[in-house]
Write an enzyme that holds these catalytic residues in place. Sequence first.
Site, PDB file in Angstrom:
ATOM      1  N   ASP A 122       0.730  -0.900  -0.370  1.00  0.00           N
ATOM      2  CA  ASP A 122       0.103   0.307   0.234  1.00  0.00           C
ATOM      3  C   ASP A 122       0.387   1.387   0.119  1.00  0.00           C
ATOM      4  O   ASP A 122       1.992   0.918   0.462  1.00  0.00           O
ATOM      5  CB  ASP A 122      -0.884   0.257   1.262  1.00  0.00           C
ATOM      6  CG  ASP A 122      -0.283   0.086   2.689  1.00  0.00           C
ATOM      7  OD1 ASP A 122       0.841  -0.698   2.650  1.00  0.00           O
ATOM      8  OD2 ASP A 122      -0.486   0.328   3.109  1.00  0.00           O
TER       9      ASP A 122
ATOM     10  N   GLU B 129      -0.699  -2.329   4.984  1.00  0.00           N
ATOM     11  CA  GLU B 129       0.175  -1.894   5.892  1.00  0.00           C
ATOM     12  C   GLU B 129       0.622  -0.444   6.672  1.00  0.00           C
ATOM     13  O   GLU B 129      -0.090  -0.216   8.421  1.00  0.00           O
ATOM     14  CB  GLU B 129       1.696  -2.085   5.952  1.00  0.00           C
ATOM     15  CG  GLU B 129       2.779  -2.178   6.311  1.00  0.00           C
ATOM     16  CD  GLU B 129       3.541  -0.668   7.543  1.00  0.00           C
ATOM     17  OE1 GLU B 129       3.453  -0.325   9.031  1.00  0.00           O
ATOM     18  OE2 GLU B 129       3.874   0.111   6.243  1.00  0.00           O
ATOM     19  N   GLU B 130       0.354   0.615   6.525  1.00  0.00           N
ATOM     20  CA  GLU B 130       0.197   1.571   6.538  1.00  0.00           C
ATOM     21  C   GLU B 130      -1.028   1.844   7.743  1.00  0.00           C
ATOM     22  O   GLU B 130      -1.273   2.896   8.609  1.00  0.00           O
ATOM     23  CB  GLU B 130       0.661   2.847   5.938  1.00  0.00           C
ATOM     24  CG  GLU B 130       1.550   3.206   4.465  1.00  0.00           C
ATOM     25  CD  GLU B 130       2.607   3.623   5.814  1.00  0.00           C
ATOM     26  OE1 GLU B 130       2.356   3.779   6.621  1.00  0.00           O
ATOM     27  OE2 GLU B 130       3.812   3.218   4.884  1.00  0.00           O
TER      28      GLU B 130
ATOM     29  N   ARG C 296      18.874  -6.940  14.116  1.00  0.00           N
ATOM     30  CA  ARG C 296      19.013  -6.798  15.602  1.00  0.00           C
ATOM     31  C   ARG C 296      17.698  -8.272  15.987  1.00  0.00           C
ATOM     32  O   ARG C 296      16.733  -8.369  15.576  1.00  0.00           O
ATOM     33  CB  ARG C 296      18.902  -5.854  16.546  1.00  0.00           C
ATOM     34  CG  ARG C 296      17.492  -5.228  15.930  1.00  0.00           C
ATOM     35  CD  ARG C 296      17.388  -3.323  17.281  1.00  0.00           C
ATOM     36  NE  ARG C 296      18.285  -4.097  18.656  1.00  0.00           N
ATOM     37  CZ  ARG C 296      17.732  -3.546  19.248  1.00  0.00           C
ATOM     38  NH1 ARG C 296      16.434  -4.806  19.882  1.00  0.00           N
ATOM     39  NH2 ARG C 296      18.717  -3.234  20.794  1.00  0.00           N
TER      40      ARG C 296
ATOM     41  N   HIS D 231       7.890   9.253   4.425  1.00  0.00           N
ATOM     42  CA  HIS D 231       6.400   9.807   4.366  1.00  0.00           C
ATOM     43  C   HIS D 231       6.791  11.136   3.944  1.00  0.00           C
ATOM     44  O   HIS D 231       5.652  12.182   3.988  1.00  0.00           O
ATOM     45  CB  HIS D 231       5.870   9.524   5.889  1.00  0.00           C
ATOM     46  CG  HIS D 231       5.334   8.093   5.656  1.00  0.00           C
ATOM     47  ND1 HIS D 231       4.544   7.971   7.074  1.00  0.00           N
ATOM     48  CD2 HIS D 231       5.914   6.814   6.116  1.00  0.00           C
ATOM     49  CE1 HIS D 231       4.398   6.406   7.158  1.00  0.00           C
ATOM     50  NE2 HIS D 231       5.356   6.332   6.868  1.00  0.00           N
TER      51      HIS D 231
END
Length: 419
Positions: free
Chosen positions: A107, A165-166, A205, A392
Amino acid sequence: MVSTFPNPSSVDLSRIRLSIRSLQPQLIEWRRRLHQQPELGFQEKLTAEFVSQKLQEWGIEHQTGIAQTGIVASIKGKKLPTDAINPVSTDSPLATEKVLAIRADMDALPIQELNEVPYKSQHDGVMHACGHDGHTAIALGTAYYLQQHCQDFSGTVKIIFQPAEESPGGAKPMIEAGVLKNPDVDAIIGLHLWNNLPLGTVGVRSGALMAAVECFNCKILGKGGHGALPHQTVDSVVVAAQIVNALQTIVARNVNPIDSAVVTVGELHAGSKRNVIADTARMSATVRYFNPNFKGFFHQRVEQIIAGICQSQGAKYDLDYWSLYPPVINDVKMAELVRSVAEEVVETPVGIVPECQTMAAEDMSFFLEEVPGCYFFLGSANPEKDLAYPHHHPRFDFDETALGMGVEIFVRCVEKFFS
């Protein structure tokens, strides 16, 4: 201070196998096509059609329409597993074929693009300003390569093309639709192109990588009146101001300093005239933390503070608090797998960035709650090419060299996971 990171112009691409380097022009073509046709969450119809068309063209089995616009592709390796060469009992874990999932989000964002490039967004007010077009292109490239070289791995690879996802989040609906089942997924990996790191680096990580995100809206209900007669009112602005200040004591005085957390009031609206005391004030906020033990804690403390201040001032309140995404927690073994692979692809040690946490959030976290896995950052910034604007931003773009590097890392993870 002199940066210890590699210079993007000196990144060694010889670590990427020739067959993937030759795929680079296609990766760029796919990414730019997707960039021109960005779509918001659960509206990724053109994107899904393009992905499905390519998978069908390559003879890759896949399901469409999952959680509205999601797609899951399955690629079965043809290499004989170890247990086929050296038979083991049916009780052994080697007797069960392993399944690895790779996740990519599709998206875009409601942002008007300001880049003047040939592949600029053709959809007004919508833009791929976070690199999801690149994630989808990398996943497609990985699918193509694995299908062409299925004799090089055993087991099954599921490639999950996820919507939204956003916002409001497509991972959870896809999980509920069964994407981790039939066959059951043993582990999952995913990447995020990351303009906070330069090209030629990988941020990986174990443990917490990205934060949980919780949100709340609150309306303060006071009593309006004349600005010259405050004693006749309950000033919602004063109450809201006290609340905003007091909320900061949660992190400052209720959270162990070793832990990290953020409470940010991003919106505060009240009043319409300078000499009128507003009867209502509205605020909206976001809460972020890494430690999953904080689930429920901030909600409780936020409401305690709001309730206490309102009671002391004679005001009432209406609070709407909800959890959006849990923290992204990487499995130790899967993070080590990704790290070992990344070290083969990028220069080390400066190419591997272990301390790369961010308070940004990601719904990859829902997948990682279900199965062990690793989400990692792939450096994609190149200031020399003016490709270093933050995510963004209306001028966000990234160095497309990272596309081939992403495919290489995914492919090596598949080969190493099944070996």
